[in-house]
Scaffold this active site. Structure first.
Site, PDB file in Angstrom:
ATOM      1  N   HIS A  19       0.831  -1.207   0.000  1.00 58.88           N
ATOM      2  CA  HIS A  19       0.000   0.000   0.000  1.00 58.88           C
ATOM      3  C   HIS A  19       0.862   1.251   0.000  1.00 58.88           C
ATOM      4  O   HIS A  19       1.555   1.540   0.974  1.00 58.88           O
ATOM      5  CB  HIS A  19      -0.889  -0.035   1.246  1.00 58.88           C
ATOM      6  CG  HIS A  19      -1.884   1.058   1.327  1.00 58.88           C
ATOM      7  ND1 HIS A  19      -1.975   1.902   2.414  1.00 58.88           N
ATOM      8  CD2 HIS A  19      -2.864   1.449   0.463  1.00 58.88           C
ATOM      9  CE1 HIS A  19      -2.967   2.756   2.226  1.00 58.88           C
ATOM     10  NE2 HIS A  19      -3.523   2.500   1.054  1.00 58.88           N
ATOM     11  N   HIS A  61      -1.529  10.513  -2.887  1.00 53.91           N
ATOM     12  CA  HIS A  61      -2.855  10.167  -2.382  1.00 53.91           C
ATOM     13  C   HIS A  61      -3.773  11.376  -2.252  1.00 53.91           C
ATOM     14  O   HIS A  61      -4.901  11.369  -2.749  1.00 53.91           O
ATOM     15  CB  HIS A  61      -2.742   9.473  -1.020  1.00 53.91           C
ATOM     16  CG  HIS A  61      -4.069   9.111  -0.432  1.00 53.91           C
ATOM     17  ND1 HIS A  61      -4.787   9.974   0.379  1.00 53.91           N
ATOM     18  CD2 HIS A  61      -4.837   7.998  -0.554  1.00 53.91           C
ATOM     19  CE1 HIS A  61      -5.912   9.408   0.739  1.00 53.91           C
ATOM     20  NE2 HIS A  61      -5.982   8.199   0.193  1.00 53.91           N
TER      21      HIS A  61
END
Length: 256
Positions: A19, A61
């Site tokens: 991740h 992100h």
């Protein structure tokens, strides 16, 4: 279950996704974090994408630079020349998505398109790198995902968007065939929990598999949770603790 797309072909073993790379120093979505995951032996990376004002796809992100870098402001309102001088954690540059796909040509990349600004830039990067067979392209917005897919010359793997996941999840309890609620997506990428309550059980995994869809769970950082989900038969785990997941998969004889 045969993979619906080459991206999912992992020899029948669970897919381990790092991740935003792997970095316990808080340098998420940096080339250093991605390299650390690759050095651990990871063949799958997870990242996010935005587009700059001048149409450059970056791996980041948040919609702003504020949280993860030493700069501020919306990515979509800044040109690449100003974004590229920002430093993640004050030390690492914001990567081009093209560099993530191009640096490790054998690595597969799960890309989450965060804003509409990323649609065209991300599609162009996939086309330039010819990475169609090793990309899973998703978004919380089905419209954003579909708009990107229309710009591609070949199919990529696709997970369901948030509303599609909710419809599928509820449909399992109502006995609705998963193919009806999922349409043409290849996988479900589901959060492990909603507050203290787990969102996934064997019933849902079996329903997805019966419809030929993969089930990937995010973001799973505890070893006991990883083991529980693998025992349920999920097809992939997305984790910040790439080290722990690798250790567990080796012990279970499921590491490739």
């Amino acid at each position: 279950m045969s993979p619906r797309h080459p991206y999912f072909d992992n020899g029948g073993l669970p897919i381990a996704l790092a991740h935003r790379g792997f970095c316990l120093e808080g340098l998420e979505n940096s080339m250093k974090a991605f390299q650390a995951a690759v050095d651990l032996g990871y063949r799958y990376l997870e990242t996010d994408a935005h587009g700059t004002r001048d149409g450059v796809a970056v791996a980041l992100h948040d919609e702003t630079l504020d949280r993860t870098t030493d700069a501020t402001g919306l990515v979509s309102e800044r040109d690449w020349r100003s974004v590229k001088v920002a430093r993640i954690g004050g030390v690492e540059p914001v990567p081009l998505l093209e560099d993530v796909l191009g640096t490790w040509p054998d690595v597969r990349v799960n890309i989450d398109i965060k804003e509409a600004s990323g649609i065209e830039p991300v599609a162009k990067v996939i086309e330039r790198t010819k990475a169609h067979d090793r990309v899973c392209l998703g978004s919380f917005s089905a419209a954003r995902r579909r708009a990107t897919l229309k710009l591609l010359s070949k199919p990529v793997a696709t997970p369901a968007a948030e509303r599609e996941v909710i419809a599928w999840w509820l449909g399992v309890f109502a006995g609705v065939n998963a193919s009806t609620t999922l349409g043409d997506v290849d996988a479900l990428q589901i959060p492990w929990r909603k507050g203290p309550a787990p969102l996934i059980g064997r019933r849902h995994v079996e329903a997805a598999h019966a419809a030929g869809r993969e089930v990937h769970i995010w973001t799973v950082n505890r070893r006991d949770h990883m083991e529980h989900l693998l025992d349920l038969g999920v097809d992939g785990l997305i984790t910040d603790r790439a080290d722990l997941l690798k250790e567990l998969l080796i012990e279970r004889g499921q590491w490739r």
